[in-house]
Scaffold this active site. Structure first.
Site, PDB file in Angstrom:
ATOM      1  N   GLU A 186      -5.358   4.612  -6.990  1.00 38.32           N
ATOM      2  CA  GLU A 186      -6.500   3.678  -7.013  1.00 38.32           C
ATOM      3  C   GLU A 186      -7.809   4.415  -6.742  1.00 38.32           C
ATOM      4  O   GLU A 186      -8.549   4.047  -5.821  1.00 38.32           O
ATOM      5  CB  GLU A 186      -6.305   2.587  -5.962  1.00 38.32           C
ATOM      6  CG  GLU A 186      -5.223   1.600  -6.293  1.00 38.32           C
ATOM      7  CD  GLU A 186      -5.231   0.377  -5.352  1.00 38.32           C
ATOM      8  OE1 GLU A 186      -5.823   0.465  -4.263  1.00 38.32           O
ATOM      9  OE2 GLU A 186      -4.638  -0.629  -5.731  1.00 38.32           O
ATOM     10  N   GLU A 263       1.508  -2.421  -8.670  1.00 40.89           N
ATOM     11  CA  GLU A 263       1.646  -2.946  -7.312  1.00 40.89           C
ATOM     12  C   GLU A 263       1.389  -4.435  -7.386  1.00 40.89           C
ATOM     13  O   GLU A 263       0.244  -4.877  -7.543  1.00 40.89           O
ATOM     14  CB  GLU A 263       0.637  -2.320  -6.347  1.00 40.89           C
ATOM     15  CG  GLU A 263       0.975  -0.924  -5.918  1.00 40.89           C
ATOM     16  CD  GLU A 263      -0.017  -0.381  -4.880  1.00 40.89           C
ATOM     17  OE1 GLU A 263      -0.601  -1.177  -4.136  1.00 40.89           O
ATOM     18  OE2 GLU A 263      -0.201   0.835  -4.872  1.00 40.89           O
TER      19      GLU A 263
HETATM   20  C1  GLA Z   1      -3.413  -0.808  -2.624  1.00 38.02           C
HETATM   21  C2  GLA Z   1      -2.828   0.550  -2.317  1.00 38.02           C
HETATM   22  C3  GLA Z   1      -1.539   0.450  -1.543  1.00 38.02           C
HETATM   23  C4  GLA Z   1      -1.684  -0.532  -0.406  1.00 38.02           C
HETATM   24  C5  GLA Z   1      -2.094  -1.885  -0.971  1.00 38.02           C
HETATM   25  C6  GLA Z   1      -2.281  -2.963   0.083  1.00 38.02           C
HETATM   26  O1  GLA Z   1      -2.850  -1.329  -3.699  1.00 38.02           O
HETATM   27  O2  GLA Z   1      -2.607   1.285  -3.497  1.00 38.02           O
HETATM   28  O3  GLA Z   1      -1.226   1.710  -1.046  1.00 38.02           O
HETATM   29  O4  GLA Z   1      -2.646  -0.069   0.473  1.00 38.02           O
HETATM   30  O5  GLA Z   1      -3.345  -1.756  -1.581  1.00 38.02           O
HETATM   31  O6  GLA Z   1      -1.148  -3.127   0.819  1.00 38.02           O
END
Ligand code: GLA
Length: 795
Positions: A186, A263
């Site tokens: 991210e 995710e």
């Molecule tokens: C983002 C990150 C994860 C985690 C989620 C929230 O998607 O990539 O590592 O921190 O947020 O749980």
């Protein structure tokens, strides 16, 4: 001679075994790639149904059972992060054994016929200390993290090579289960830097070979910022999101790309002092059902969250919001590996997508036990057991003393002080307690932005102690360069005879109290607890408490009830179990039975605040939602907002639908406070919800909100944790919601920390389809005055 023959034979045997190993692998080599609108496994369309699990968060003896539970859900893949800091606690000292045995975990996935998605960072976020980056990087004070900084990149390269040494031969093209490897994590939530992301991509290619499928994940709102042409792009979003909307831009740009939510957040993480987060099962399942019906791949983050053992929990930002020890995440498999209603519902839905195959049997789960209350018998008080100090003229951070975790005590002497002297600590990371001549004066809690404290009149030479406990390093956003201890300086401001003088305190004696089992076990002199009685505050001394408890039958999982204790860390039989803090919401610590033994077990508790009673019991259930704070509302009793006479600087109807909405002020306006009102025209009982807001500067760029504070909110729904801080938590999947009380207008007031010029406003409504609970119109007023009056309550 004899010895050299034996070693030659052993070497030959090793080579033969390795060759056998390689042959088995070779037999099953395969290909995973992006086809037209779908992934392809060995040329056949393949929907990735991945369960996210993090091996360091699960006791190793339970790995196999947890993988089997995911398989029984109907998943076909395990998605995992590699936490750099867990593997390299000191530069070049790599550890891939025990809890850290990545290779064994990947092998277990393969043995259970599960594919693997590997996410080796280097940064991972994950609510893990510093987003997985090792703290020792900060010994190089000027380092630029997650950028093309020579030192950073050199360290990343060594780590990535170490990972590849473990699992580089376990990619699918070499006969292993790894189908994809993720590049960074991210990056769009951190910045825009394609060249850096490309360097990480090249490192992975170098280590894993040209045949491995690489991908990068981001949010629908920002993935184009860092998207590289030769990588697969996947989206991250949470339960409830409008799925078509989430993929619409990707489909526009790459009509033939396979779609994957890399995710899909099943729940959310908890912070100390906030209510336990949950997400409805039906919404999570509806989303997965919709994705599968449309042939969209997913990874369910988390399918089983596990635990942030010891000091590994991270902290969220903007502001400072340390995460609790439990990473239960309201996931389908609970922290201790139990099935939940979400689990069974999900299993039912995934049964529809098994292509005629039967789901695997759900493995047996562990029945938790309770342990009768036991008393601690001895304590090594903190202040009478300090090690030798180091002397420094100026304040130094914890990292400068080569200390990564734990507490640190800064001691100096005070000049003569009249009453009303103001102590300013710039800044105490993260929880400081102040003492003058051994007497407790007060605390500075970074969560609340506390930096100042009045100290009483003192004689020249009085001893000032500042005991600072480090919690997790920030794991999200630009603030991950998070030094611990005191980060800058300590000053005294005294007003005397109309003069104000500021004294920068110097000449510190510094005592390091690292968070290590060995340090606690030999903390100094332990005294029988009977020697101490509770102080005026009802607490026993700060320090290390040592005790034992007996387990009569077969050990099993239990939950240590810490509700008599203040704030600190627990070790059982040498295992770091985690942090506790009386404020909650977490009141019990998950204690896996596999780390207990029949008969006597050793327990150490380091309490920096002091317990009210040195007793613990093991419960057969987890207490994750018991807040012991007055509440998290951004409004005090008696607060009254007086803005009805003010003319808004911006007033606009709210456009309908999902996605960011942008508003420009007719003329830019300067001020420290922003009063943002959301209006509903016809129904005063209608709830209003908003995901994120941003204020923009003269070049239409969002003004960083790291140091903003929300100082007022008309109403906040604490049911499900929709408090106003969610408006500026930079997380698009969380949202603020009003309670739906009798009001046509809901106002939230932001303190920007200093005067800023505001040019416009961006608002993101909720991500759910058709953006529910959006306001009809908005008003923004900016000025330098605080229009909140406080009528003290009558009680
Ligand atoms: C983002 C990150 C994860 C985690 C989620 C929230 O998607 O990539 O590592 O921190 O947020 O749980």
């Amino acid at each position: 001679m004899k010895r050299s023959i034996i070693s030659a034979c052993l070497a030959l045997l090793a080579v033969t075994l390795n060759a056998a190993d390689a042959r088995t692998d070779q037999a099953a080599t395969g290909k995973f790639e992006a086809g037209k609108g779908t992934f392809l496994l060995d040329g056949q369309p393949y929907i990735v149904k991945a369960a996210e699990l993090h091996y360091p968060r699960i006791p190793r003896p339970y790995w196999d059972q947890r993988i089997k539970m995911c398989k029984a859900l109907g998943m076909n893949t395990i998605c995992l992060y590699v936490f750099w800091n867990a593997h390299e606690s000191e530069p070049d000292k790599f550890d891939f054994t025990g809890q850290n045995d990545l290779r064994e975990f990947v092998r277990l996935c393969q043995a259970n016929d599960m594919k693997v998605i590997l996410r080796p960072g280097p940064y991972v976020c994950a609510e893990w200390e510093m987003g997985g980056l090792p703290w020792w990087l900060l010994k190089n004070k000027d380092i630029c993290l997650r950028e093309d900084d020579p030192y950073f990149m050199d360290r990343v390269d060594r780590f990535q090579q170490a990972v590849a040494t473990q699992v580089g031969d376990l990619t699918i093209d070499k006969g292993g289960p790894i189908i994809m490897v993720q590049v960074e994590n991210e990056y769009g939530s951190y910045g825009i830097n394609k060249p850096y992301v490309a360097l990480i991509r090249d490192m992975l290619r170098k280590n894993f070979g040209e045949d491995v499928t690489l991908f990068q994940c981001d949010w629908a709102s920002n993935f184009t910022d860092n998207g590289l042409d030769d990588l697969i792009w996947t989206m991250n979003f949470g339960t409830g999101a409008d799925i078509d909307q989430q993929f619409s831009r990707l489909k526009e740009l790459r009509p033939d790309s396979p779609l994957m939510c890399s995710e899909y957040w099943s729940g959310w993480f908890d912070k100390w002092g906030g209510a336990h987060e949950t997400r409805p099962a039906d919404q999570m399942i509806a989303g997965l059902d919709e994705m599968l019906s449309k042939g969209i791949s997913f990874s369910l983050y988390m399918t089983h969250g596990g635990t942030n053992w010891g000091h590994w929990a991270g902290a969220n930002s903007p502001g400072y919001a340390p995460d609790v020890t439990s990473y239960d995440y309201d996931a389908p498999i609970s922290e201790s590996g139990q099935t939940t209603p979400k689990y069974w519902e999900l299993r039912k839905t995934l049964a529809k997508y098994m292509d005629g195959r039967k789901q695997a049997k759900v493995p047996a789960t562990i029945k938790p036990i309770s342990i009768p209350a036991f008393d601690f018998t001895e304590v090594a008080p903190l202040f009478s057991n300090l090690s030798d100090p180091k002397s420094n003229t100026d304040i130094k951070t914890m990292e400068e003393y080569d200390q990564g975790f734990g507490s640190i005590l800064y001691r100096t002497t005070l000049p003569e002080l009249p009453s009303g002297a103001l102590l300013t600590v710039n800044e105490a990371h993260d929880f400081a307690q102040i003492f003058v001549d051994g007497k407790y004066i007060g605390k500075l809690d970074r969560r609340n932005g506390e930096k100042e404290l009045m100290i009483p009149a003192s004689k020249k030479g009085a001893q000032l102690d500042i005991l600072v406990e480090a919690m997790g390093r920030i794991n999200f956003g630009r603030a991950i360069k998070d030094f611990k201890g005191i980060t800058d300086n300590v000053t005294l401001t005294v007003k005397d005879d109309g003069h104000t003088w500021v004294n920068n305190l110097k000449n510190w004696q510094v005592y390091n109290i690292p968070d290590e089992y060995d340090a606690y076990v030999s903390f100094g002199e332990f005294f029988p607890l009977g020697t101490f009685s509770a102080g005026d505050d009802g607490r026993l001394p700060r320090g290390v408490y040592r005790g034992t408890f007996n387990i009569k039958g077969k050990p099993s999982d239990t939950f240590l009830d810490m509700s008599n204790w203040g704030k600190g860390l627990v070790y059982v039989n040498g295992h770091p179990i985690g942090r506790f803090w009386e404020i909650g919401p977490q009141q019990t610590l998950y204690m896996p039975g596999c780390w207990l033994r029949k008969g006597e077990n050793e327990i150490l508790v380091f309490d920096i605040v002091g317990p009210r009673k040195a007793t613990i019991q093991g419960l057969d259930k987890h207490l994750l939602n018991e807040l012991r704070l007055p509440g998290q509302l951004h409004r005090s009793e008696g607060d009254s907002l007086c803005i009805s006479m003010l003319t808004p600087d911006l007033s606009s109807p709210m456009p309908e639908g999902n996605g960011w909405k942008e508003f420009r002020m007719p003329t830019p306006k300067q001020g420290r406070y922003a009063y943002l009102s959301f209006c509903t025209m016809n129904d005063p009982k209608r709830k209003i919800s908003i995901s994120e807001i941003q204020l923009t500067d003269s070049s239409d760029k969002p003004i960083p909100c790291d140091t903003w504070r929300i100082i007022y909110a008309d109403s906040e729904d604490t049911n499900g944790n929709h408090t106003a801080d969610k408006l500026i938590d930079l997380q698009e999947s969380t949202y603020w919601s009003s309670t739906g009380q009798n009001a046509y207008r809901q106002t939230v007031v932001f303190d920007l920390g200093s005067k800023r010029e505001i040019n416009g406003l961006r608002i993101l409504p909720r991500m759910e389809p058709a953006a529910p609970e959006a306001p009809d119109s908005i008003n923004l007023h900016v000025d330098d005055k605080l229009h909140i009056s406080n009528t003290p309550s009558r009680q």
